[in-house]
Design a protein around this motif. Structure first.
Motif, PDB file in Angstrom:
ATOM      1  N   LYS A 142      -1.267   4.073   0.539  1.00  0.00           N
ATOM      2  CA  LYS A 142      -0.318   4.337   1.631  1.00  0.00           C
ATOM      3  C   LYS A 142       0.866   3.362   1.635  1.00  0.00           C
ATOM      4  CE  LYS A 142      -3.419   6.632   4.823  1.00  0.00           C
ATOM      5  NZ  LYS A 142      -3.772   6.809   6.209  1.00  0.00           N
ATOM      6  N   SER A 167      -3.620   0.327   8.301  1.00  0.00           N
ATOM      7  CA  SER A 167      -3.935   1.698   7.920  1.00  0.00           C
ATOM      8  C   SER A 167      -4.512   1.764   6.499  1.00  0.00           C
ATOM      9  CB  SER A 167      -2.674   2.566   8.020  1.00  0.00           C
ATOM     10  OG  SER A 167      -2.932   3.859   7.577  1.00  0.00           O
ATOM     11  N   SER A 168      -3.925   1.022   5.579  1.00  0.00           N
ATOM     12  CA  SER A 168      -4.416   1.048   4.191  1.00  0.00           C
ATOM     13  C   SER A 168      -5.799   0.419   4.088  1.00  0.00           C
ATOM     14  CB  SER A 168      -3.432   0.359   3.239  1.00  0.00           C
ATOM     15  OG  SER A 168      -3.418  -1.031   3.451  1.00  0.00           O
ATOM     16  N   GLU A 171      -8.295   2.863   5.328  1.00  0.00           N
ATOM     17  CA  GLU A 171      -8.505   3.908   4.315  1.00  0.00           C
ATOM     18  C   GLU A 171      -9.473   3.418   3.232  1.00  0.00           C
ATOM     19  OE1 GLU A 171      -8.048   7.719   3.009  1.00  0.00           O
ATOM     20  OE2 GLU A 171      -7.066   6.888   4.773  1.00  0.00           O
ATOM     21  N   THR A 175     -13.271   4.968   2.528  1.00  0.00           N
ATOM     22  CA  THR A 175     -13.667   5.424   1.190  1.00  0.00           C
ATOM     23  C   THR A 175     -14.935   4.699   0.740  1.00  0.00           C
ATOM     24  OG1 THR A 175     -11.352   5.869   0.655  1.00  0.00           O
ATOM     25  CG2 THR A 175     -12.889   5.713  -1.192  1.00  0.00           C
TER      26      THR A 175
END
Length: 181
Positions: A142, A167-168, A171, A175
Motif C-alpha cells: 500500500k 494500514s500497511s 495488512e 495476511t
C-alpha cells in the motif's frame, strides 16, 4: 511485549537452524547411500580382506547409529523451526508489536522516510517476513516500502504517512494471521 529486536533474533535462529538442517539432510543422503551400497560390496570386501590376511571392518552398525542420531537431530531441528516460525507469526501479529521507528521522519523527494532507532538493521526479520508473505524484500505494501533499514512512504505529509504505515502493517498482520491458520 513483541518488538522487532526479538523478531530479528527469532528469524536469525530460524535461519541458523535451517542451515544446520540442510547440512544434516546432506549427511543423511551420504549415509543412506553408504547403507544401500554396503550389502552390495560386503561379500567382495570381506573376501578380499580374508585373502590378504586382514580383518573385514563391517560398518553397518556404525552407519545405522549415525543415521539414527542424524534423524533425531533432524526431527529436533524441524520441530524447532516450526515452533520458532509459529512464535514469529504470533509475535508479528500481536497488537502489542513495537516497531522501533524514530518518531521524527525525514522528507525526501516527496516521500516521508522513517529510520529505525539507533540505526538498527533488521535483515533476518525482513528476509524471513518476505518469505512468509511470498514477496521479495524490500516489502512494498500500500505505497509503503518496508526494508531492513528504513520505511519509506509515498506521501508528502507526516500525518498521511502515519496512516499509510498503520494500514500497511495491519495488512501484513492480517495476511500472517491467515497463514497461521
Amino acid at each position: 511485549m513483541a518488538d522487532f529486536n526479538y523478531l530479528e533474533e527469532i528469524a536469525r535462529q530460524i535461519k541458523t537452524n535451517r542451515n544446520y538442517l540442510n547440512q544434516i539432510e546432506e549427511e543423511l543422503k551420504i549415509i543412506n547411500m553408504k547403507l544401500h551400497e554396503l550389502p552390495l560390496k560386503k561379500p567382495t570386501e570381506a573376501t578380499f580382506a580374508k585373502m590378504i590376511g586382514t580383518q573385514y571392518e563391517d560398518q553397518q552398525e556404525q552407519l545405522e547409529k549415525s543415521k539414527a542420531n542424524l534423524e533425531a537431530k533432524k526431527e529436533e531441528l524441524t520441530n524447532a523451526v516450526k515452533s520458532d516460525t509459529s512464535k514469529f507469526i504470533s509475535e508479528m501479529t500481536s497488537p502489542d508489536l513495537v516497531i522501533p521507528l524514530d518518531p521524527k521522519p525525514q522528507f525526501k523527494n516527496g516521500n516521508v522516510m522513517f529510520q529505525y532507532k539507533d540505526a538498527t538493521k533488521f535483515h533476518n526479520l525482513f528476509e524471513f517476513l518476505s518469505e512468509l508473505l511470498g514477496l521479495s524484500a524490500p516489502l512494498v505494501v500500500k505505497d509503503v516500502l518496508l526494508s531492513s533499514t528504513e520505511v519509506i512512504i509515498k506521501v508528502s505529509n507526516e500525518y498521511d504517512a502515519k496512516q499509510k504505515f498503520i494500514s500497511s502493517m495491519n495488512e501484513i498482520q492480517k495476511t500472517l494471521t491467515i497463514k497461521k491458520k
